[in-house]
Design an enzyme around this catalytic site. Structure first.
Site, PDB file in Angstrom:
ATOM      1  N   ASP A   1     -16.638   6.843  -7.396  1.00  0.00           N
ATOM      2  CA  ASP A   1     -15.616   7.640  -8.050  1.00  0.00           C
ATOM      3  C   ASP A   1     -16.106   9.094  -8.059  1.00  0.00           C
ATOM      4  OD1 ASP A   1     -13.415   6.868 -10.856  1.00  0.00           O
ATOM      5  OD2 ASP A   1     -13.422   8.535  -9.442  1.00  0.00           O
TER       6      ASP A   1
HETATM    7  C1  GLC Z   1     -10.714  10.234 -10.747  1.00  0.00           C
HETATM    8  C2  GLC Z   1     -10.416   8.786 -11.073  1.00  0.00           C
HETATM    9  C3  GLC Z   1     -10.152   7.947  -9.868  1.00  0.00           C
HETATM   10  C4  GLC Z   1      -9.508   8.785  -8.791  1.00  0.00           C
HETATM   11  C5  GLC Z   1     -10.518   9.803  -8.327  1.00  0.00           C
HETATM   12  C6  GLC Z   1      -9.946  10.743  -7.259  1.00  0.00           C
HETATM   13  O1  GLC Z   1     -11.650  10.752 -11.620  1.00  0.00           O
HETATM   14  O2  GLC Z   1     -11.314   8.092 -11.916  1.00  0.00           O
HETATM   15  O3  GLC Z   1      -9.327   6.851 -10.290  1.00  0.00           O
HETATM   16  O4  GLC Z   1      -9.081   7.977  -7.714  1.00  0.00           O
HETATM   17  O5  GLC Z   1     -11.046  10.562  -9.406  1.00  0.00           O
HETATM   18  O6  GLC Z   1      -8.936  11.518  -7.805  1.00  0.00           O
END
Ligand code: GLC
Length: 750
Positions: free
Chosen positions: A283
């Site tokens: 993430d």
């Molecule tokens: C965010 C989220 C994740 C998302 C990623 C890209 O912090 O936790 O669900 O896909 O970053 O935006």
């Protein structure tokens, strides 16, 4: 004769040639091709493939282009538009040394430009085919703008509505979430990832993220392995079995080990037990956040732990780029590990067809975005997501001959908020609000509109007088309350789940007019709306219904459609009851009906043990406001004749559970017939109920149908701390309209 043979030969060629040609044209991405490419790559180029950045992280566009040209970027997230993505892709495939295409990622969670209901609403439809169709629309629209990969579905089991991301989930139940996980993956990916109308999906957030302590996002999770394997992992296994191309490791630490550096979940379970051979992305900066977690002393140790666990690609941080060379030099990781991770990434790019077709036709978007077909799917999805919670005196559906209605509330004409959380590309100008739809349906002269409150958090009551006047001159009031989109979603957690601002007060003054009140709630989670039930005649829960929420609501309120949604989460009387979910274990002292629910009725100087020593609250009892699986409609259904094909089955056997369902009302409508079981005794305690099957059927008035749902012994297996087992024993089974009711039967596994 000769003619016939030639004709048959021609038929053969016409029928079979295309598949032969296509199998040559669309050669499977052979591992040989991947290995050949890897053998030519420098370490920098490999680390480039393992890195994903947002355009803003390069500082400016030229830096981004140069980084791509230098082979330092395998993936970019949040770059949208075929023109822009083609420009970057052209540099990647024509100007970088090896011509490896970039993969473009984006959060296309519940729609791209045509916004569908939030996933919690999609789950409330209990319609996997419709969910698949809706995600296919999202994929086609996103792909037409150069996106190859969505960071969805989010399939975290969510049992705490204080957690803002419950909006993005499929709710509290493992079985329903697993069904939805498969539907969403297949919707996004179709059956051929190289199809230009499909995109790679991403099972997230692996794993246990929804169990954040206190419902506070990013917080610690402590999940015993029995609970992890029985409740939190199965949806991810369903996604893997559905062929999901990628997984995303999460932010949370799980039992003390952050999930982005967790060898047990990422290697032991995902790779070794499940045989997943797709790609794992972290993430956003979740690898370097292991420093904040206190699990890594610095970026080098964070990189090492993520690599050892098996995170192939690092999102939005650069610990890999900065530290892998040193880690290789120190012998802490080996090149075969790096090559394996690069292969996982390249494999997805081959499967997407990016090497053969790296560019997006720049006229694709106009053919699909916001098309009539897509808007129709959005309206259908919204309609099936709505859950009718109350309908006193069958006030709904309203008659179209009504002389006038008052449309009141901060969510009645809120085109941005009705789309809900996690919307990056949806535009509010494309939303059709309830106000607009009702004016179209009834004629503007029949609609008296007054917001009453500017937004859901408004405390000022200065708008009340106008709202009261609108109500007084109307036959009925349609009151739209709830929460703005910003109040749910990532990092948007609430300690209080009551209607925000002066919304309850607005309901009070509108109810005081004596007019019939239909309350429509738009929210990203279940709210504690118990006090509203006494004041409103009908309550329709619309979640965040998306672009076409307005027309779907208008059609339902006036009877063109009937409600068919069922709750994917338990509704609470008060936030103090959290965690409260239907598939809990029984405890040694389960609360029973008749327990205290009103603290004020306890006699003064009551004797210490006179209130029943069971698991309940003196001030809230033990029951929810509405149970999981609950939902009313505009007709009545009768369940009869529960039958089991056998009262026993072997540990690899199966039985058919059947019930007769009849529409005993005056309108055609759909019912979600739900099958629950209870394992009465196991080698570990078992839930008091578990959903193990459901069917959504539409019946005309008077129509009867026998509903059969198979129950396989293997579906009753569970992890008992040592192994996955199917244990002989006695079971209860119910088939009914919610988790709180149903015809009861019993069977045994022997
Ligand atoms: C965010 C989220 C994740 C998302 C990623 C890209 O912090 O936790 O669900 O896909 O970053 O935006």
């Amino acid at each position: 004769m000769k003619t016939t043979i030639l004709f048959l030969a021609g038929l053969f060629i016409l029928n079979f040639l295309p598949s032969c040609v296509s199998s040559v044209e669309k050669e499977e991405p052979s591992e040989k091709k991947i290995q050949e490419l890897i053998s030519k790559m420098t370490l920098d180029e490999k680390l480039g493939q393992m890195s994903q950045f947002d355009p803003f992280q390069f500082g400016n566009e030229e830096n981004m282009k140069q980084a791509v040209r230098d082979g330092k970027v395998g993936s970019i997230l949040n770059l949208v538009g075929a023109k822009k993505t083609n420009e970057i892709q052209k540099i990647a495939v024509e100007e970088s040394r090896l011509g490896i295409p970039v993969i473009i990622g984006r959060d296309v969670i519940h729609g791209y430009r045509t916004i569908m209901p939030i996933p919690l609403g999609m789950a409330a439809s209990w319609n996997s085919e419709l969910t698949k169709k809706a995600m296919a629309v999202a994929a086609e629209e996103a792909a037409s703008e150069g996106i190859h990969w969505t960071f969805a579905p989010m399939i975290d089991i969510s049992r705490d509505p204080r957690w803002g991301r419950i909006a993005e989930s499929c709710g509290e139940d493992t079985y329903l979430t697993s069904v939805m996980a498969e539907a969403m993956v297949k919707g996004f990916q179709g059956d051929d990832l190289s199809n230009p109308k499909t995109i790679a999906a991403c099972a997230k957030h692996y794993v246990g993220y929804g169990a954040a302590e206190g419902g506070r996002d990013y917080n610690t999770t402590n999940i015993p392995e029995v609970l992890l394997r029985n409740d939190y992992l199965p949806p991810f296994k369903a996604a893997k079995d559905a062929g999901v191309a990628t997984f995303m490791s999460a932010f949370n630490d799980l039992n003390g080990v952050p999930t982005s550096g967790n060898e047990f979940t990422l290697k032991q379970i995902l790779r070794n037990e499940w045989g997943f051979n797709g790609m794992v992305v972290s993430d956003w900066s979740s690898i370097t956040e292991m420093i904040q977690h206190g699990y890594a002393a610095d970026k080098k140790e964070a990189a090492l732990k993520a690599l050892k666990a098996g995170v192939d690609m690092e999102m939005a941080s650069n610990s890999y780029v900065e530290n892998v060379q040193v880690l290789l030099d120190e012998g802490k990781i080996d090149r075969t590990t790096i090559d394996r991770y690069v292969a996982n990434i390249l494999r997805i790019k081959f499967e997407l067809g990016l090497f053969d077709h790296p560019f997006t036709p720049e006229d694709a978007a106009e053919k699909t975005i916001l098309s009539e077909k897509n808007m129709a799917v959005a309206k259908e999805a919204a309609s099936e997501s709505f859950v009718l919670l109350q309908n006193k005196n069958e006030i709904l559906p309203l008659s179209k001959d009504i002389s006038s209605v008052a449309v009141i509330g901060p969510l009645a004409d809120a085109p941005h908020d009705q789309m809900g959380t996690w919307v990056f590309d949806g535009k509010k100008e494309n939303s059709v609000t309830p106000l607009t739809a009702l004016k179209q349906k009834l004629g503007p002269e029949k609609v008296h509109f007054a917001k009453g409150l500017e937004i859901s958090r408004t405390k000022s009551t200065e708008g009340f007088s106008e709202a009261i006047k609108a109500a007084q001159k109307s036959d009925a009031v349609l009151l739209f309350l709830g929460e703005e989109a910003i109040l749910s979603g990532e990092a948007h957690c609430l300690a209080n789940l009551n209607l925000q601002g002066a919304q309850n007060e607005l309901l009070d003054v509108i109810a005081a007019t004596g007019k019939p009140v239909v309350l429509v709630v738009m929210a990203g989670r279940q709210l504690t709306i118990g006090s509203a039930l006494e004041k409103a005649h009908a309550v329709l829960y619309a979640w965040a219904p998306g672009t076409m929420g307005g027309p779907a609501i208008a059609d339902m309120l006036f009877g063109d459609t009937a409600p068919s949604g069922k709750l994917p989460v338990t509704f609470l009387k008060t936030v103090g009851q959290i965690p409260l979910y239907y598939n809990h274990t029984n405890t040694g002292r389960p609360a029973t009906y008749g327990q205290w629910t009103d603290i004020n009725k306890i006699p003064a100087e009551a004797v210490q043990h006179s209130l029943g020593n069971t698991s309940h609250y003196l001030d809230a009892g033990f029951e929810p406001l509405f149970p999981f699986g609950f939902g009313l409609t505009y007709t009545t259904f009768n369940y009869s004749e529960l039958q089991l094909s056998s009262k026993t089955m072997g540990i690899d056997g199966s039985i058919m559970v059947s019930v007769t369902l009849q529409n005993t009302g005056r309108r055609e409508a759909s019912e979600v017939v739900q099958l629950y079981i209870r394992d009465r005794a196991g080698s570990v305690t078992r839930p008091v109920k578990q959903l193990k099957g459901f069917k959504k059927v539409s019946l005309k008035p008077g129509e009867k149908q026998k509903i059969d749902i198979p129950l396989n012994a293997k579906d009753l297996s569970f992890y008992n701390g040592t192994a996955y087992v199917v244990e002989p024993g006695d079971f209860d089974v119910w088939m009914g309209t919610s988790s709180a009711s149903g015809l009861h039967g019993e069977f045994s596994i022997n």
